[in-house]
Design a protein around this motif. Structure first.
Motif, PDB file in Angstrom:
ATOM      1  N   GLU A   1       0.393  -1.121  -0.050  1.00  0.00           N
ATOM      2  CA  GLU A   1      -0.291  -0.065   0.202  1.00  0.00           C
ATOM      3  C   GLU A   1       0.627   1.612   0.065  1.00  0.00           C
ATOM      4  O   GLU A   1       0.862   2.224  -0.668  1.00  0.00           O
ATOM      5  N   ARG A   2       1.931   1.149   1.263  1.00  0.00           N
ATOM      6  CA  ARG A   2       3.207   2.602   0.559  1.00  0.00           C
ATOM      7  C   ARG A   2       3.212   2.558  -0.679  1.00  0.00           C
ATOM      8  O   ARG A   2       3.254   4.328  -1.440  1.00  0.00           O
ATOM      9  N   GLN A   3       3.291   1.812  -1.314  1.00  0.00           N
ATOM     10  CA  GLN A   3       4.006   1.962  -3.226  1.00  0.00           C
ATOM     11  C   GLN A   3       2.924   1.712  -4.491  1.00  0.00           C
ATOM     12  O   GLN A   3       1.290   2.038  -3.718  1.00  0.00           O
ATOM     13  N   SER A   4       3.554   2.898  -5.438  1.00  0.00           N
ATOM     14  CA  SER A   4       2.920   3.008  -6.143  1.00  0.00           C
ATOM     15  C   SER A   4       2.079   1.965  -6.978  1.00  0.00           C
ATOM     16  O   SER A   4       2.904   1.151  -6.748  1.00  0.00           O
TER      17      SER A   4
ATOM     18  N   TRP B   1      -3.605   4.225 -16.085  1.00  0.00           N
ATOM     19  CA  TRP B   1      -2.695   4.607 -15.760  1.00  0.00           C
ATOM     20  C   TRP B   1      -2.707   5.943 -15.616  1.00  0.00           C
ATOM     21  O   TRP B   1      -1.452   6.441 -14.682  1.00  0.00           O
ATOM     22  N   ASP B   2      -3.905   7.083 -15.159  1.00  0.00           N
ATOM     23  CA  ASP B   2      -3.478   8.887 -14.295  1.00  0.00           C
ATOM     24  C   ASP B   2      -3.009   8.803 -13.096  1.00  0.00           C
ATOM     25  O   ASP B   2      -2.264   9.957 -12.446  1.00  0.00           O
ATOM     26  N   ARG B   3      -2.740   7.554 -12.901  1.00  0.00           N
ATOM     27  CA  ARG B   3      -2.863   7.567 -11.051  1.00  0.00           C
ATOM     28  C   ARG B   3      -1.342   6.158 -10.571  1.00  0.00           C
ATOM     29  O   ARG B   3      -1.601   5.801  -8.959  1.00  0.00           O
ATOM     30  N   ARG B   4      -0.789   6.051 -11.885  1.00  0.00           N
ATOM     31  CA  ARG B   4       0.426   5.204 -11.526  1.00  0.00           C
ATOM     32  C   ARG B   4       1.078   5.524 -10.605  1.00  0.00           C
ATOM     33  O   ARG B   4       1.856   4.830 -10.256  1.00  0.00           O
ATOM     34  N   LEU B   5       1.541   6.727 -10.246  1.00  0.00           N
ATOM     35  CA  LEU B   5       2.585   7.344  -9.236  1.00  0.00           C
ATOM     36  C   LEU B   5       2.264   7.687  -7.681  1.00  0.00           C
ATOM     37  O   LEU B   5       2.772   8.133  -6.880  1.00  0.00           O
TER      38      LEU B   5
ATOM     39  N   TRP C   1      12.825  -1.385   0.739  1.00  0.00           N
ATOM     40  CA  TRP C   1      13.823  -0.801   1.448  1.00  0.00           C
ATOM     41  C   TRP C   1      13.111   0.708   1.003  1.00  0.00           C
ATOM     42  O   TRP C   1      13.074   1.429   2.276  1.00  0.00           O
ATOM     43  N   ARG C   2      12.070   0.422  -0.104  1.00  0.00           N
ATOM     44  CA  ARG C   2      11.200   1.496   0.040  1.00  0.00           C
ATOM     45  C   ARG C   2      10.143   1.897   0.504  1.00  0.00           C
ATOM     46  O   ARG C   2       9.923   2.627   1.144  1.00  0.00           O
TER      47      ARG C   2
END
Lengths: 322, 272
Positions: A90-93, A126-130, B24-25
């Motif tokens: 969850e913390r990652q994109s 796609w628009d929220r990928r990051l 690590w991230r």
């Protein structure tokens, strides 16, 4: 069509608990195969077995041409699974999640990036990928999890309750995706409690409780149990004598009154329906319309699965698995 | 149409790199974890430099000198002010051994319990990756930063002692056995702590409970420190070699048990 999953007497026990009991199954390449059963029937255990996540106690299985228990890494590479919980970092994109899993599936960087982009666009993310996945709605997370399961273009895609808790729009996207996967010649093994969805999507359906109770196409299952039903609407309402006339027509298996209509079950409606109309008109009835009445899969499910459950209780063989 | 799956078993290097980068991230995004990871080395480093600086600025009392001679007979005859700095500098090197036991433990616990809580283990295990490789990758993901942090802390300590301490203090912190201890024993202690953390995390779901149980790993190190300060144990070259050999054996044994616990079916069917 080529068989993509074949099991023979596949059994899984946890201690004294029998989760899957002598499962014999054949699933074909390029079909959407519905796997339906009550809670605790052992569906998740079956999925885990077929994805080589757990080993069988006895019996054999071939998945995508690989032998379970002997070629497990190959099986895991050839299948994709959507688990009950999305299980995303969850913390990652969204992008990082997909690229990470693509790496674990052995995709090189270029292919991983191409596949991640393809599926993020397909799922409308796609628009929220990051953005971190934690900011996503439940529906978006579910779409992400489906994208992850399909990322490596598996030959068999196992989907456990893919549309549960989704809004109609997201559920539609998922259903369209399933149809598209079948269109590419790949197999979808669909576990669902949504019988309407199973009816619409599945080529064949298995009713399951520890082992398969019945497998067939939804239409055959309906026809076998209920024949073909016709609804005849009369104006203003049907009279008792109208029902008697209908019941007397040759080819009628059963007829009853329901919400101001006569519901008729006939072996061959094409032959029987004209006779029904003539009998009613001759009897002075005013016909508003005659339509084919589709039996809901839910009725078929309840009839088969609950019927089997009652039989199991009588025989003392019922079991429950989470 | 038959569509072939694109997937294959990943290269070990690519797998380890992917798991490490992801962990690590994840760790860097968790402020609590970052704070818990950095606090012990910062405190030990600050205390060590402060103690050496204090010893350099203040002459020791006769009582301190007598206690030092009792604990470290080798320094008898040296200038007491010089010697006590060397003694303090050495003592804090033992405390440096706490860093590889505390820092990676927290990371390893978060690594497994975090995955259990987020339900990410099943999709992870559904990939063609072998569980042994996954365990190794997870071990390295916690071990590498911890070893780097300890080495960095040692380098800062070394530079600080060289700048403010006596010749005896500099000799103490650059003694070959301590340099070897930092290079060899720190990774071994780190690995022990990581595998223990993973082993404990397979059984419990609460980070605090896992840390409390895992905290026991510091007891032998603290005990060794106390024994050395009180003169009961003299850390010579032979004892370093023996302790290193002991650590290698324990590391292998704990990794073996962690590998036994880290089975696909166990993880899915029994871990709660």
């Amino acid at each position: 069509m080529q068989t993509v999953i074949r099991t023979e007497k596949l059994t899984k026990r946890f201690g004294t608990l029998v989760a899957v009991d002598g499962l014999d199954l054949e699933v074909r390449e390029g079909e959407v195969f519905g796997f339906l059963g009550p809670n605790g029937a052992g569906k998740t255990t079956t999925l885990r077995l077929l994805c080589a996540l757990i080993g069988p106690t006895s019996g054999t299985a071939q998945v995508a041409g690989y032998a379970l228990g002997q070629q497990d890494p190959e099986i895991r590479a050839a299948v994709g699974i959507l688990t009950e919980q999305p299980g995303l970092y969850e913390r990652q994109s969204a992008w990082d999640n997909l690229v990470f899993f693509a790496t674990l599936y052995g995709l090189d960087r270029t292919t991983a990036a191409r596949q991640a982009e393809h599926f993020l666009r397909l799922m409308g993310l796609w628009d929220r990928r990051l953005e971190p996945v934690a900011t996503f709605s439940r529906g978006m997370k579910q779409k992400m999890a489906i994208a992850r399961a399909a990322l490596h273009e598996p030959r068999v895609l196992f989907l456990d309750e893919p549309t549960t808790g989704l809004d109609p729009d997201a559920a539609k996207t998922v259903r369209e995706f399933i149809v598209a996967v079948r269109g590419e010649g790949r197999t979808v093994f669909l576990c669902t409690h949504n019988l309407d969805e199973a009816d619409r999507l599945c080529d064949r359906i298995a009713f399951f409780r520890q082992s398969v109770i019945r497998i067939d196409t939804p239409d055959h299952l309906r026809a076998e149990l209920y024949g073909h039903a016709t609804e005849i609407r009369l104006m203003p309402t049907p009279r008792a004598e109208d029902l008697v006339r209908v019941q007397a027509v040759h080819g009628v298996r059963e007829a009853h009154l329901e919400n101001g209509s006569i519901i008729v079950s006939a072996t061959d409606p094409l032959l029987t329906n004209p006779l029904l109309v003539r009998a009613l008109v001759d009897g002075g009835a005013q016909i508003a319309y005659v339509i084919e009445r589709k039996v809901h899969l839910e009725e078929v499910y309840l009839s088969i699965v609950e019927g089997q459950a009652k039989q199991s209780v009588k025989l003392g063989t019922s079991g429950k698995v989470s | 149409m038959t569509t072939l799956a694109l997937a294959r078993t990943p290269e070990r290097g690519a797998l380890v790199r992917a798991v490490c980068v992801r962990e690590w991230r994840e760790a860097l995004g968790n402020r609590l974890l970052v704070a818990m990871t950095l606090l012990p080395p910062v405190v030990i480093l600050a205390a060590g430099i402060g103690a050496v600086a204090a010893a350099a600025a203040n002459p020791p009392s006769d009582r301190d000198v007598q206690a030092m001679y009792a604990a470290a007979p080798a320094v008898v005859g040296l200038d007491p002010k010089e010697a006590i700095q060397g003694f303090i500098a050495t003592y804090f090197l033992i405390l440096f051994m706490l860093i590889p036991t505390v820092v990676p433990l927290t990371m390893a616990i978060f690594s497994v319990i975090g995955e259990k809580a987020a339900r990410t283990l099943e999709p992870l295990l559904a990939t063609p990756v072998g569980v042994g490789e996954l365990l190794l990758a997870k071990c390295l993901a916690s071990t590498i930063p911890s070893v780097i942090v300890t080495w960095l802390a040692y380098a800062i300590y070394l530079a600080s002692v060289s700048a403010i301490g006596s010749q005896a203090a500099v000799r103490a912190v650059t003694a070959p056995r301590w340099v070897l201890a930092i290079i060899v024993m720190v990774p071994l202690l780190t690995l022990l702590s990581v595998t223990l953390g993973i082993l404990i995390s397979t059984r419990v779901n609460d980070v605090r409970v896992a840390q409390q149980i895992g905290g026991l790993v510091v007891v032998p190190v603290v005990g060794l420190g106390i024994a050395q300060v009180t003169g009961r144990v003299v850390l010579d070259n032979q004892s370093f070699v023996q302790f290193t050999a002991f650590l290698i054996v324990v590391d292998l044994a704990v990794f073996f048990f962690a590998r036994l616990a880290f089975q696909r079916e166990n993880i899915l069917a029994r871990w709660r």
